[in-house]
Design a protein around this motif. Structure first.
Motif, mmCIF file in Angstrom:
data_model
loop_
_atom_site.group_PDB
_atom_site.id
_atom_site.type_symbol
_atom_site.label_atom_id
_atom_site.label_comp_id
_atom_site.label_asym_id
_atom_site.label_seq_id
_atom_site.Cartn_x
_atom_site.Cartn_y
_atom_site.Cartn_z
ATOM 1 N N ARG A 224 0.819 4.137 -2.896
ATOM 2 C CA ARG A 224 0.666 5.578 -2.636
ATOM 3 C C ARG A 224 1.763 6.373 -3.363
ATOM 4 O O ARG A 224 1.496 7.432 -3.938
ATOM 5 C CB ARG A 224 0.732 5.853 -1.141
ATOM 6 C CG ARG A 224 -0.522 5.473 -0.362
ATOM 7 C CD ARG A 224 -0.346 5.869 1.109
ATOM 8 N NE ARG A 224 -1.448 5.493 1.932
ATOM 9 C CZ ARG A 224 -2.560 6.211 2.096
ATOM 10 N NH1 ARG A 224 -2.713 7.341 1.427
ATOM 11 N NH2 ARG A 224 -3.526 5.803 2.907
ATOM 12 N N GLU A 225 2.980 5.859 -3.325
ATOM 13 C CA GLU A 225 4.093 6.546 -4.006
ATOM 14 C C GLU A 225 3.841 6.602 -5.514
ATOM 15 O O GLU A 225 4.095 7.622 -6.160
ATOM 16 C CB GLU A 225 5.404 5.827 -3.710
ATOM 17 C CG GLU A 225 5.855 5.920 -2.255
ATOM 18 C CD GLU A 225 7.070 5.058 -1.969
ATOM 19 O OE1 GLU A 225 7.593 4.439 -2.936
ATOM 20 O OE2 GLU A 225 7.508 5.005 -0.807
ATOM 21 N N ALA B 54 -8.547 8.617 -3.257
ATOM 22 C CA ALA B 54 -7.992 9.025 -1.965
ATOM 23 C C ALA B 54 -8.811 8.425 -0.823
ATOM 24 O O ALA B 54 -8.248 7.911 0.163
ATOM 25 C CB ALA B 54 -7.962 10.548 -1.865
ATOM 26 N N ALA C 35 -6.009 1.777 4.337
ATOM 27 C CA ALA C 35 -5.062 2.036 5.428
ATOM 28 C C ALA C 35 -5.701 1.755 6.783
ATOM 29 O O ALA C 35 -5.058 1.199 7.684
ATOM 30 C CB ALA C 35 -4.564 3.479 5.349
ATOM 31 N N VAL D 280 -5.008 -3.917 -3.674
ATOM 32 C CA VAL D 280 -3.818 -3.060 -3.543
ATOM 33 C C VAL D 280 -2.767 -3.410 -4.586
ATOM 34 O O VAL D 280 -2.155 -2.525 -5.189
ATOM 35 C CB VAL D 280 -3.243 -3.183 -2.109
ATOM 36 C CG1 VAL D 280 -1.869 -2.517 -2.017
ATOM 37 C CG2 VAL D 280 -4.204 -2.567 -1.098
ATOM 38 N N LEU E 121 0.831 -1.202 0.000
ATOM 39 C CA LEU E 121 0.000 0.000 0.000
ATOM 40 C C LEU E 121 0.868 1.257 0.000
ATOM 41 O O LEU E 121 0.553 2.233 -0.683
ATOM 42 C CB LEU E 121 -0.938 0.000 1.206
ATOM 43 C CG LEU E 121 -1.857 1.218 1.339
ATOM 44 C CD1 LEU E 121 -2.775 1.348 0.128
ATOM 45 C CD2 LEU E 121 -2.689 1.125 2.631
ATOM 46 N N GLY E 122 1.968 1.215 0.743
ATOM 47 C CA GLY E 122 2.892 2.351 0.740
ATOM 48 C C GLY E 122 3.478 2.596 -0.640
ATOM 49 O O GLY E 122 3.575 3.756 -1.093
ATOM 50 N N LEU F 157 0.891 6.483 -7.066
ATOM 51 C CA LEU F 157 -0.239 7.355 -7.376
ATOM 52 C C LEU F 157 0.108 8.832 -7.195
ATOM 53 O O LEU F 157 -0.514 9.699 -7.820
ATOM 54 C CB LEU F 157 -1.434 6.984 -6.489
ATOM 55 C CG LEU F 157 -2.038 5.601 -6.746
ATOM 56 C CD1 LEU F 157 -3.116 5.277 -5.725
ATOM 57 C CD2 LEU F 157 -2.597 5.511 -8.159
ATOM 58 N N ALA F 158 1.087 9.108 -6.349
ATOM 59 C CA ALA F 158 1.494 10.503 -6.161
ATOM 60 C C ALA F 158 2.143 11.071 -7.418
ATOM 61 O O ALA F 158 2.213 12.293 -7.586
ATOM 62 C CB ALA F 158 2.455 10.606 -4.976
ATOM 63 N N LEU G 173 -8.065 4.645 -0.577
ATOM 64 C CA LEU G 173 -6.771 4.361 0.049
ATOM 65 C C LEU G 173 -6.829 4.566 1.560
ATOM 66 O O LEU G 173 -6.184 3.836 2.325
ATOM 67 C CB LEU G 173 -5.678 5.232 -0.560
ATOM 68 C CG LEU G 173 -5.350 4.977 -2.037
ATOM 69 C CD1 LEU G 173 -4.212 5.871 -2.489
ATOM 70 C CD2 LEU G 173 -5.017 3.516 -2.293
ATOM 71 N N GLU G 174 -7.594 5.572 1.999
ATOM 72 C CA GLU G 174 -7.753 5.789 3.439
ATOM 73 C C GLU G 174 -8.468 4.611 4.084
ATOM 74 O O GLU G 174 -8.126 4.194 5.195
ATOM 75 C CB GLU G 174 -8.528 7.085 3.693
ATOM 76 C CG GLU G 174 -7.724 8.342 3.417
ATOM 77 C CD GLU G 174 -6.446 8.416 4.253
ATOM 78 O OE1 GLU G 174 -6.501 8.079 5.453
ATOM 79 O OE2 GLU G 174 -5.393 8.803 3.692
#
Length: 201
Positions: free
Chosen positions: A81-82, A98, A105, A131, A77-78, A84-85, A101-102
């Motif tokens: 996130r990287e 968003a 998490a 994920v 998941l981390g 998707l950023a 993903l929350e």
């Protein structure tokens, strides 16, 4: 490979049992009880010992601990996130993603939901698949299709497809959350019943 199998057999219970019986056969031969056929007696006793020995138990494959599996999904998941950023998404899809993903998490939070999640293999599988595969595939196919749409416009927009895909993933995550919540409610109810029954006895 053949050498490895031979070494495993030499260390096996069948070989040890056969050897013990074969030694007994040698003892009989030395005592004169086996006569001229003592090699056949030794070989026969070795074979009988190897046959009656219990088969070797093959150890089952090691299954990762649930907490360990969730730790791997948390790392994935981390990385998601990287990734998707770095990508550009439409506003509506970006907001939906968003929120999704929350929710992921929160489900993976080791202080709360993760303990309940680990007890449900199907939920762990669904979250891991989302994920590792579903979300990256949604975003990647959106960008690929958007590029082709510029060359050949028409049909349903890539943005709309992305929104539909994310809506399905959000609904799936909400179902998982509801199921885990129901598990905790049942657990609390069961404990209440246990305490009340104990109090009456």
């Amino acid at each position: 490979m053949a050498t490895s199998r031979a070494l495993r057999y030499l260390e096996s219970g069948k070989n040890l049992a056969g050897s013990a019986c074969g030694v007994a056969g040698v003892g009989l031969a030395l005592a004169g009880a086996a006569g001229a056929y003592w090699p056949l007696v030794v070989a026969g006793l070795y074979g009988a010992g190897a046959l009656i020995a219990p088969p070797e138990r093959v150890a089952p494959p090691a299954v990762p601990d649930p907490a360990e599996r969730l730790g791997v999904v948390r790392e994935d998941l981390g990385r998601l996130r990287e990734y998707l950023a770095e990508v550009e998404l439409p506003r509506a899809a970006g907001e939906a993603l968003a929120g999704l993903l929350e929710l992921y998490a929160a489900l993976l939070d080791p202080r709360w939901a993760a303990e309940v999640l680990a007890a449900d293999p199907e939920a762990v599988h669904a979250l891991s698949r989302a994920v590792r595969t579903d979300v990256p595939e949604c975003v990647d196919t959106y960008h690929r299709t958007r590029w082709w749409t510029r060359l050949s416009p028409g049909g349903e927009s890539p943005e709309r497809h992305l929104e539909r895909q994310l809506a399905v993933l959000v609904a799936e995550a909400e179902r998982v959350t509801a199921d885990l919540h129901e598990m905790e409610v049942r657990r609390q109810q069961t404990h209440t019943t246990y305490l009340e029954d104990r109090g009456r006895s």
